[in-house]
Design a protein around this motif. Sequence first.
Motif, PDB file in Angstrom:
ATOM      1  N   ARG A 193       0.810  -1.214   0.000  1.00 58.97           N
ATOM      2  CA  ARG A 193       0.000   0.000   0.000  1.00 58.97           C
ATOM      3  C   ARG A 193       0.843   1.264   0.000  1.00 58.97           C
ATOM      4  O   ARG A 193       0.483   2.247  -0.641  1.00 58.97           O
ATOM      5  CB  ARG A 193      -0.919  -0.004   1.211  1.00 58.97           C
TER       6      ARG A 193
ATOM      7  N   ARG B 148       8.116   7.500  -7.387  1.00 56.01           N
ATOM      8  CA  ARG B 148       7.421   6.232  -7.543  1.00 56.01           C
ATOM      9  C   ARG B 148       8.464   5.118  -7.501  1.00 56.01           C
ATOM     10  O   ARG B 148       9.296   4.976  -8.395  1.00 56.01           O
ATOM     11  CB  ARG B 148       6.643   6.199  -8.854  1.00 56.01           C
TER      12      ARG B 148
ATOM     13  N   GLY C 244      -0.306   4.377  -2.138  1.00 58.51           N
ATOM     14  CA  GLY C 244      -0.253   4.362  -3.589  1.00 58.51           C
ATOM     15  C   GLY C 244      -1.606   4.103  -4.222  1.00 58.51           C
ATOM     16  O   GLY C 244      -2.653   4.048  -3.557  1.00 58.51           O
ATOM     17  N   ASP C 245      -1.575   3.930  -5.539  1.00 56.15           N
ATOM     18  CA  ASP C 245      -2.803   3.698  -6.310  1.00 56.15           C
ATOM     19  C   ASP C 245      -3.164   2.220  -6.317  1.00 56.15           C
ATOM     20  O   ASP C 245      -3.377   1.598  -7.369  1.00 56.15           O
ATOM     21  CB  ASP C 245      -2.616   4.206  -7.738  1.00 56.15           C
ATOM     22  N   THR C 246      -3.229   1.631  -5.155  1.00 57.38           N
ATOM     23  CA  THR C 246      -3.586   0.219  -5.060  1.00 57.38           C
ATOM     24  C   THR C 246      -5.092   0.086  -4.907  1.00 57.38           C
ATOM     25  O   THR C 246      -5.732   0.873  -4.202  1.00 57.38           O
ATOM     26  CB  THR C 246      -2.890  -0.424  -3.853  1.00 57.38           C
ATOM     27  N   PRO C 247      -5.681  -0.889  -5.549  1.00 56.42           N
ATOM     28  CA  PRO C 247      -7.136  -1.058  -5.430  1.00 56.42           C
ATOM     29  C   PRO C 247      -7.525  -1.532  -4.033  1.00 56.42           C
ATOM     30  O   PRO C 247      -6.707  -2.025  -3.256  1.00 56.42           O
ATOM     31  CB  PRO C 247      -7.452  -2.118  -6.489  1.00 56.42           C
TER      32      PRO C 247
END
Length: 691
Positions: A514, A521, A643-646
């Motif tokens: 996460r 990045r 981050g852009d984690t679902p």
Amino acid sequence: MSRYRKSGPRLHRHCETCYNRRCKASIEVSVSCMVINCRLLCGASFHLCKEDEHSLLCPNEKVPCINAHYGCPFTMCRSRLAKHLEVCPASIICCSMEWSRWPVQNPDAPLYPNLLKELHEQESLDLSMALRDQKHLCARLKMRNCFPELMEEREEEPTSVEEEYDEEAAAGRGAVPNGIHVNEHEGSVLLNGPSKSCEKAMNENEVLNGDIDKEKYNLFEKMFSKEKGGCKQAEALKTEEKKGRKTPSVTKPQDAFVEPKNEEANAPSVDVSKSGLAPWQDGVLERLGQEVKPREFNMYIVHHGRMLISFGQMDACTPRERDFVYGSLEPIPVQTLRSFKVPTSYKQKRIQLREFKARVMTEHKCVGTSDESTASEEDGWEMDEMFATLLCYAETEIRGHKISEMVPTDGLYVDIATQTYNFATAPFKYNASLTEVTADMDLKLHLELDTETATLRHNKFTSAFSFTCGHFFRRDEFASHFKNVHLDIQSCMSGWFEQRCPLAYLGCTFSQRRLQPATQRAKVFYNQDHSIFTLTPEVPACLQNNSPNISEKAHVKYEDSLSNLPFEVLHHIAAYLDSFTLSQLALVSRLFRDICATLLQERGMVAFKWRKKSYSHGGARWKPTIVWEFSTLFSKVENWCIGDTPSMAEHLQNCPFYQTELKTEPFALTNMSDIKEKGRNNLVSLFMGHK
């Protein structure tokens, strides 16, 4: 301080007690001298004879670093020494962070085999750390600590006395050519040093009917030939000097010294029984006590003690008649007094409060698990070495004693138990570790994925399940390492930094990371070879060269385009890399190794590497070597962000272990199965029925 300057001349009589910067005393020989200012412009004024003394305190004096003996090459003003210590390459710190990881209760649970199957496809941080800790744990656990009855016998090493004999033999061979000494009076070849047959005879120590064995005597005669022959040769030379002539010693080949017995009888006999120091000669200990020092006397007893006992020169132990303690004691009959009474405060346990009539008749009998092992061997069942070993060590850590150890239950009863183990690889070697025993077995995870930083169940210092970081860093790098690795990543591993599926206990191996650095990045990985965390940046797709139209020749031509840049440009680029990346870049080629070498004094650290050097005579010595290297620190991360984690809910929709069970028919609640009523009962009727 004497390493900087040599002691100067003695101060003048006036200058020794004068501290006035404006001293106007007249200059006189051996009385006073002129006042000068510091040559390095530190602002101090003093007499000329105190210049050497001032150089030991001057803040502008050039001095080496206080860690110069540890490899620091810098020289600076004395006023900058304290500030330099913050970035000194020789001022390094070892990280002492500790954590505990306990064994799993069931290594065959659905999660652990599934994780090992996908080990190369999906590298999770907690699994990589657990495998690293398991590897280090197995390497330091010894099998003999838990299973001493299943170990092979230890191979006997040569004793120190035999080694001393070998050294004496080597010294004797160096004094005489070819290791042979000739005694021309007796006409025999006498070898220096003991032979194997001699050592065998020395170990027997048997004398038949009070007489000395002739073969044993001849073997001992050969061993001490150098000393005995030297005494005879010295007396022969002294006799020849009295007669006014000197006969040189003769060295002949080994086969030439076979003479008849008649010549041996005619040879002059020299009585050395009262002057020699051989163990078979009478009064040797009395003569040694008068002629040699106590230290040499003790060494003689240590080396030749067995032979002195064999020839009756000394006793193996002190006789009872001459013992000052036990010589006059008489045996006393042992009287057994049974005065123990059960205290009134003693309370029997619940298991012992049964009535005597209701008890089952029992008998005292020694039993153990060996009776059950016969049936298990017939079924082909064998115990897992790693699981059993970790269980034994965990029992020691948590319970404070080994498995099946005698435990007192109360003031009268003691529980005695035994445990039988059935291992396929038993018996084990004496110094075998758990790694050597399980080298040919399939990989299994026997340690938990979660760690404990603080625990009250055991002492970390002596625990087998405590692990330390143990990496070395510069003083200015340690704070960044401890914050990013131990506080941000390791302590937030489960749930925050890395999140697993809620159905992981059923066998689901899905996990996602996460957190990521807020300014760039990048992803965090764990390197098991170096036991460190690394930060790998994510390269955008536009910067990756994936065009399929480029020919193979053109690809080879521009493959190493980075090396074609000027040295100064490469040095400027390398200055932006972290310490771990520099250590890996130095392994690429000689060019990049030279580039990284220019950054060693600024970014690297220097330390001693101790190596053991063995010598031909059997001795060994540890010698240090100064080694420059880079630490394992990655780029400093100030803040982390999600981050852009679902969401994990999206995974649960497709998780194969998430199976819903829909109830279409009514089912009874708890405690409703015993109620048999025809109508449908509701909560009101249930409560009314109990009244």
